[in-house]
Design a protein around this motif. Structure first.
Motif, PDB file in Angstrom:
ATOM      1  N   SER A  87       0.815  -1.222   0.000  1.00  0.00           N
ATOM      2  CA  SER A  87       0.000   0.000   0.000  1.00  0.00           C
ATOM      3  C   SER A  87       0.848   1.272   0.000  1.00  0.00           C
ATOM      4  CB  SER A  87      -0.908   0.015   1.235  1.00  0.00           C
ATOM      5  OG  SER A  87      -1.669   1.207   1.293  1.00  0.00           O
ATOM      6  N   LYS A  88       0.346   2.274  -0.660  1.00  0.00           N
ATOM      7  CA  LYS A  88       0.983   3.594  -0.655  1.00  0.00           C
ATOM      8  C   LYS A  88       0.973   4.177   0.756  1.00  0.00           C
ATOM      9  CE  LYS A  88       0.824   8.068  -3.033  1.00  0.00           C
ATOM     10  NZ  LYS A  88       0.073   8.910  -3.992  1.00  0.00           N
ATOM     11  N   PHE A  89      -0.070   3.832   1.526  1.00  0.00           N
ATOM     12  CA  PHE A  89      -0.206   4.327   2.892  1.00  0.00           C
ATOM     13  C   PHE A  89       1.016   3.987   3.741  1.00  0.00           C
ATOM     14  CE2 PHE A  89      -4.583   5.741   4.334  1.00  0.00           C
ATOM     15  CZ  PHE A  89      -4.112   6.626   5.268  1.00  0.00           C
ATOM     16  N   LEU A  90       1.611   2.819   3.495  1.00  0.00           N
ATOM     17  CA  LEU A  90       2.716   2.335   4.330  1.00  0.00           C
ATOM     18  C   LEU A  90       4.041   2.265   3.579  1.00  0.00           C
ATOM     19  CD1 LEU A  90       0.869  -0.610   6.161  1.00  0.00           C
ATOM     20  CD2 LEU A  90       1.427   1.628   7.101  1.00  0.00           C
ATOM     21  N   LYS A  91       4.157   3.013   2.504  1.00  0.00           N
ATOM     22  CA  LYS A  91       5.358   2.890   1.663  1.00  0.00           C
ATOM     23  C   LYS A  91       6.648   3.283   2.401  1.00  0.00           C
ATOM     24  CE  LYS A  91       5.140   7.407  -0.658  1.00  0.00           C
ATOM     25  NZ  LYS A  91       5.141   8.081  -1.969  1.00  0.00           N
ATOM     26  N   LYS A  92       6.538   4.074   3.479  1.00  0.00           N
ATOM     27  CA  LYS A  92       7.721   4.479   4.243  1.00  0.00           C
ATOM     28  C   LYS A  92       7.728   3.918   5.664  1.00  0.00           C
ATOM     29  CE  LYS A  92       8.415   8.817   1.711  1.00  0.00           C
ATOM     30  NZ  LYS A  92       8.490  10.301   1.829  1.00  0.00           N
ATOM     31  N   TYR A  93       6.786   3.012   5.949  1.00  0.00           N
ATOM     32  CA  TYR A  93       6.662   2.502   7.317  1.00  0.00           C
ATOM     33  C   TYR A  93       7.790   1.525   7.651  1.00  0.00           C
ATOM     34  CZ  TYR A  93       4.967  -0.021  11.387  1.00  0.00           C
ATOM     35  OH  TYR A  93       4.872  -0.606  12.636  1.00  0.00           O
ATOM     36  N   ILE A  94       8.457   1.774   8.778  1.00  0.00           N
ATOM     37  CA  ILE A  94       9.504   0.873   9.286  1.00  0.00           C
ATOM     38  C   ILE A  94       9.087   0.419  10.682  1.00  0.00           C
ATOM     39  CG2 ILE A  94      11.922   0.665   9.979  1.00  0.00           C
ATOM     40  CD1 ILE A  94      12.589   2.698   7.790  1.00  0.00           C
ATOM     41  N   SER A  95       8.971  -0.881  10.847  1.00  0.00           N
ATOM     42  CA  SER A  95       8.468  -1.438  12.104  1.00  0.00           C
ATOM     43  C   SER A  95       9.525  -1.392  13.210  1.00  0.00           C
ATOM     44  CB  SER A  95       8.029  -2.881  11.877  1.00  0.00           C
ATOM     45  OG  SER A  95       7.695  -3.488  13.099  1.00  0.00           O
ATOM     46  N   PRO A  96       9.108  -1.112  14.446  1.00  0.00           N
ATOM     47  CA  PRO A  96      10.049  -1.148  15.588  1.00  0.00           C
ATOM     48  C   PRO A  96      10.187  -2.543  16.202  1.00  0.00           C
ATOM     49  CG  PRO A  96       7.932  -0.303  16.306  1.00  0.00           C
ATOM     50  CD  PRO A  96       7.795  -0.573  14.827  1.00  0.00           C
ATOM     51  N   TYR A  97       9.468  -3.528  15.660  1.00  0.00           N
ATOM     52  CA  TYR A  97       9.516  -4.885  16.220  1.00  0.00           C
ATOM     53  C   TYR A  97       9.309  -5.920  15.117  1.00  0.00           C
ATOM     54  CZ  TYR A  97       4.395  -4.994  15.855  1.00  0.00           C
ATOM     55  OH  TYR A  97       3.116  -4.973  15.389  1.00  0.00           O
ATOM     56  N   ASP A  98       9.638  -7.161  15.443  1.00  0.00           N
ATOM     57  CA  ASP A  98       9.455  -8.281  14.511  1.00  0.00           C
ATOM     58  C   ASP A  98       8.128  -8.985  14.775  1.00  0.00           C
ATOM     59  OD1 ASP A  98      11.781  -8.278  12.906  1.00  0.00           O
ATOM     60  OD2 ASP A  98      12.949  -9.234  14.502  1.00  0.00           O
ATOM     61  N   SER A  99       7.497  -9.455  13.728  1.00  0.00           N
ATOM     62  CA  SER A  99       6.300 -10.281  13.875  1.00  0.00           C
ATOM     63  C   SER A  99       6.694 -11.642  14.448  1.00  0.00           C
ATOM     64  CB  SER A  99       5.615 -10.469  12.519  1.00  0.00           C
ATOM     65  OG  SER A  99       6.472 -11.162  11.628  1.00  0.00           O
ATOM     66  N   PHE A 100       5.722 -12.380  14.909  1.00  0.00           N
ATOM     67  CA  PHE A 100       5.952 -13.710  15.493  1.00  0.00           C
ATOM     68  C   PHE A 100       6.689 -14.621  14.503  1.00  0.00           C
ATOM     69  CE2 PHE A 100       4.585 -18.112  16.176  1.00  0.00           C
ATOM     70  CZ  PHE A 100       4.837 -18.290  17.527  1.00  0.00           C
ATOM     71  N   ILE A 101       6.255 -14.599  13.258  1.00  0.00           N
ATOM     72  CA  ILE A 101       6.851 -15.457  12.224  1.00  0.00           C
ATOM     73  C   ILE A 101       8.308 -15.088  11.966  1.00  0.00           C
ATOM     74  CG2 ILE A 101       6.844 -15.741   9.699  1.00  0.00           C
ATOM     75  CD1 ILE A 101       3.953 -16.300   9.782  1.00  0.00           C
ATOM     76  N   ILE A 102       8.589 -13.809  11.829  1.00  0.00           N
ATOM     77  CA  ILE A 102       9.965 -13.349  11.575  1.00  0.00           C
ATOM     78  C   ILE A 102      10.883 -13.771  12.722  1.00  0.00           C
ATOM     79  CG2 ILE A 102      11.450 -11.340  11.189  1.00  0.00           C
ATOM     80  CD1 ILE A 102       9.590 -11.792   8.852  1.00  0.00           C
ATOM     81  N   LYS A 103      10.402 -13.617  13.951  1.00  0.00           N
ATOM     82  CA  LYS A 103      11.194 -14.015  15.132  1.00  0.00           C
ATOM     83  C   LYS A 103      11.553 -15.500  15.077  1.00  0.00           C
ATOM     84  CE  LYS A 103       9.837 -10.817  18.812  1.00  0.00           C
ATOM     85  NZ  LYS A 103       9.092 -10.703  20.085  1.00  0.00           N
ATOM     86  N   LYS A 104      10.573 -16.312  14.694  1.00  0.00           N
ATOM     87  CA  LYS A 104      10.781 -17.765  14.640  1.00  0.00           C
ATOM     88  C   LYS A 104      11.861 -18.128  13.625  1.00  0.00           C
ATOM     89  CE  LYS A 104       7.694 -19.873  17.392  1.00  0.00           C
ATOM     90  NZ  LYS A 104       7.979 -21.015  18.280  1.00  0.00           N
ATOM     91  N   PHE A 105      11.783 -17.539  12.432  1.00  0.00           N
ATOM     92  CA  PHE A 105      12.768 -17.856  11.396  1.00  0.00           C
ATOM     93  C   PHE A 105      14.152 -17.322  11.751  1.00  0.00           C
ATOM     94  CE2 PHE A 105       9.050 -18.376   8.421  1.00  0.00           C
ATOM     95  CZ  PHE A 105       9.256 -19.728   8.223  1.00  0.00           C
ATOM     96  N   ASN A 106      14.191 -16.154  12.379  1.00  0.00           N
ATOM     97  CA  ASN A 106      15.480 -15.592  12.815  1.00  0.00           C
ATOM     98  C   ASN A 106      16.157 -16.490  13.850  1.00  0.00           C
ATOM     99  OD1 ASN A 106      15.146 -13.399  11.146  1.00  0.00           O
ATOM    100  ND2 ASN A 106      14.483 -11.993  12.763  1.00  0.00           N
ATOM    101  N   LYS A 107      15.338 -17.095  14.695  1.00  0.00           N
ATOM    102  CA  LYS A 107      15.852 -17.991  15.734  1.00  0.00           C
ATOM    103  C   LYS A 107      16.587 -19.186  15.119  1.00  0.00           C
ATOM    104  CE  LYS A 107      14.294 -20.523  19.841  1.00  0.00           C
ATOM    105  NZ  LYS A 107      13.109 -20.941  20.639  1.00  0.00           N
ATOM    106  N   PHE A 108      16.125 -19.609  13.932  1.00  0.00           N
ATOM    107  CA  PHE A 108      16.752 -20.748  13.252  1.00  0.00           C
ATOM    108  C   PHE A 108      17.791 -20.301  12.222  1.00  0.00           C
ATOM    109  CE2 PHE A 108      13.288 -22.855  15.258  1.00  0.00           C
ATOM    110  CZ  PHE A 108      13.684 -24.171  15.403  1.00  0.00           C
ATOM    111  N   ASN A 109      18.151 -19.006  12.273  1.00  0.00           N
ATOM    112  CA  ASN A 109      19.209 -18.452  11.417  1.00  0.00           C
ATOM    113  C   ASN A 109      18.964 -18.650   9.924  1.00  0.00           C
ATOM    114  OD1 ASN A 109      21.223 -17.463  13.499  1.00  0.00           O
ATOM    115  ND2 ASN A 109      21.019 -19.609  14.114  1.00  0.00           N
ATOM    116  N   MET A 110      17.704 -18.491   9.526  1.00  0.00           N
ATOM    117  CA  MET A 110      17.396 -18.457   8.095  1.00  0.00           C
ATOM    118  C   MET A 110      17.724 -17.061   7.566  1.00  0.00           C
ATOM    119  SD  MET A 110      13.964 -20.716   7.514  1.00  0.00           S
ATOM    120  CE  MET A 110      14.352 -21.018   5.791  1.00  0.00           C
ATOM    121  N   ILE A 111      17.981 -16.973   6.266  1.00  0.00           N
ATOM    122  CA  ILE A 111      18.409 -15.703   5.668  1.00  0.00           C
ATOM    123  C   ILE A 111      17.223 -15.010   5.004  1.00  0.00           C
ATOM    124  CG2 ILE A 111      20.133 -14.601   4.201  1.00  0.00           C
ATOM    125  CD1 ILE A 111      21.261 -16.459   6.471  1.00  0.00           C
ATOM    126  N   ASN A 112      16.811 -13.884   5.572  1.00  0.00           N
ATOM    127  CA  ASN A 112      15.683 -13.120   5.024  1.00  0.00           C
ATOM    128  C   ASN A 112      16.159 -12.263   3.847  1.00  0.00           C
ATOM    129  OD1 ASN A 112      13.476 -11.525   4.496  1.00  0.00           O
ATOM    130  ND2 ASN A 112      13.444 -10.501   6.487  1.00  0.00           N
TER     131      ASN A 112
END
Length: 476
Positions: A87-112
């Motif tokens: 969306s254009k509404f969020l084209k510059k949005y940067i999150s201050p936290y990770d979603s549950f899914i992102i956290k899980k994959f990061n824990k297993f050292n997958m490459i985003n």
């Protein structure tokens, strides 16, 4: 040929390739691709993470997923990275936290590797509603990639990534997988936390996985499933490895064939492909029975009303104060109107307006209240079917599309008619998986994929994964 996660993991483990080399290969493919599947690419961070993964592998502290590249549908917020929801509404949005899914994959050292294109706020079925231009189907440029997870499906199909996250609200994983010739699973509602997932319709949205085969889907699904205290719809169930029964015999397995789904003007070519699938399963020991799911005929209308009301509610936060541009000289209402007109696409605006009408005091009792009752009756029919001790069915097999006319140039394609095959599973919260079963070539289509869908009972992801895996192993 696209390599599976297990194949890539073995290459990394045997030091035949490093995670850094693998990451660079995929980044190069993404850079040279013209499919518009990615909204943004995490080149610097992915290279840094790949070097870290190589050290973990060298020290033999790795898991099967360490150093494996992945990409995420751009509705899962990622810390210090852009998350746009198309969306254009969020084209510059940067999150201050990770979603549950992102956290899980990061824990297993997958490459985003980055964020994948999708219909705006996951609203759409052809991936043409993204602010960041439409996605192109790798298999055939004349065929749409499906939506809203078309970016995920097309990227996996083109081997730009070995696997991707996706989400499904009314067929947004199942349909793109069918059109792009890949495998995708939508688990039982609540299996995966929706924390950090930008909402479309909260009671229907479910995160899932798109990959090249059922085995990969099972591995990744196992990692991201589990209870999350930040999501009150999250199932409080213990960790389950969904691939534990992956090679179990299908003898005594009973699969239902709903007569209503096969009477939806099904193309003879699709019907022939489905019949071929049924023949293979019979060889594997599966017994088929005809069943009836009469309530399915009201699923489209029920979905349209409930999803429109929920999206209207969920998108009310985009009022120009926190997201968009806020002019202090203008009144709140004028800011709201300006921001929504300027930053939202046509399809999203249409859904919001429909939601406002359906939930108004004039229609609340006759439309919204009745839709909730309709939804319960759809759920109850599935529940009674799977808990019928006489039928004793383990799964349901149905097509995903009724015809082959689902392409860019078709103006008369009936999207609603095709949605009938996917919507009821979201309304009832059931798990389902899309499995490719062959191609059709003719003058119109370069390579038109046909897929079928297996629907399972609640919490029986392991069963439908096994059914899918046995078929894929048989046709190898």
């Amino acid at each position: 040929m696209n390599k599976s996660i297990i194949e890539l993991s073995n290459l990394l483990k045997k030091k035949k390739i490093s995670s850094l080399e693998l990451t660079k290969i995929y980044l190069k493919k993404i850079k040279n691709s013209k499919l518009n599947t990615f909204i943004n690419i995490n080149k610097k961070k992915s290279i840094k993470d790949a070097k870290k993964a190589d050290k973990i592998i060298y020290n033999k502290n790795n898991t099967i997923l360490t150093g494996i590249p992945i990409a995420h549908k751009d509705i899962f917020v990622t810390k210090y990275n852009k998350t746009t929801a198309g969306s254009k509404f969020l084209k510059k949005y940067i999150s201050p936290y990770d979603s549950f899914i992102i956290k899980k994959f990061n824990k297993f050292n997958m490459i985003n590797l980055g964020k994948l294109n999708c219909d705006e706020f996951a609203i759409g079925s052809d991936n043409s509603n993204s602010y960041f231009k439409k996605v192109i189907n790798y298999l055939d440029k004349l065929s749409i990639p499906g939506g809203s997870s078309g970016g995920s499906a097309s990227a996996v199909s083109a081997n730009l990534i070995p696997a991707a996250t996706a989400s499904d609200t009314g067929g947004s994983i199942i349909q793109p997988c069918s059109l792009c010739g890949v495998t995708g699973i939508k688990p039982t509602y609540g299996r995966i936390s929706r924390f950090g997932m930008i909402s479309f319709a909260s009671s229907l949205d479910q995160a899932g996985i798109i990959s090249n085969n059922a085995e990969d889907c099972g591995i990744l699904l196992s990692i991201i499933s589990g209870f999350d205290k930040n999501d009150n719809t999250s199932l409080n169930k213990n960790f389950e490895y969904f691939n534990k029964n992956l090679n179990k015999s299908l003898e005594k397995t009973i699969i239902g064939l709903p007569i209503e789904f096969f009477n939806q003007g099904l193309s003879i070519k699709i019907e022939n492909k489905i019949n071929d699938v049924i023949k293979i399963y019979k060889k594997l020991g599966v017994k088929f029975i005809d069943i009836s799911l009469k309530k399915n005929k009201i699923s489209n209308l029920t979905y349209d009303i409930l999803s429109s009301i929920e999206v209207m509610s969920n998108l009310s936060r985009y009022d120009g104060i926190k997201y968009g541009k806020y002019n202090k000289k203008k009144k709140f209402l004028k800011n709201l109107i300006y921001n929504r007109n300027f930053n939202l696409g046509k399809e999203v605006k249409k859904r919001i307006l429909k939601g406002l009408i359906y939930s108004s005091s004039k229609y609340y009792k006759n439309i919204y209240s009745k839709s909730l009752k309709f939804r319960y009756s759809i759920y109850k029919e599935y529940y009674n079917f799977f808990n019928n001790n006489i039928l004793n069915c383990n799964a349901i097999l149905i097509p995903i599309f009724s015809d082959l006319g689902y392409n860019i140039k078709s103006k008369n394609i009936n999207n609603k008619m095709n949605d009938i095959f996917t919507i009821s599973t979201n309304l009832s919260g059931l798990p389902s998986i899309s499995i490719p079963c062959g191609y059709i070539k003719n003058k119109i289509y370069k390579k038109k994929n046909i897929s079928f869908q297996i629907i399972g009972n609640y919490y029986k992801e392991n069963k439908i994964l096994n059914i899918a895996h046995k078929y894929q192993n048989f046709i190898k």
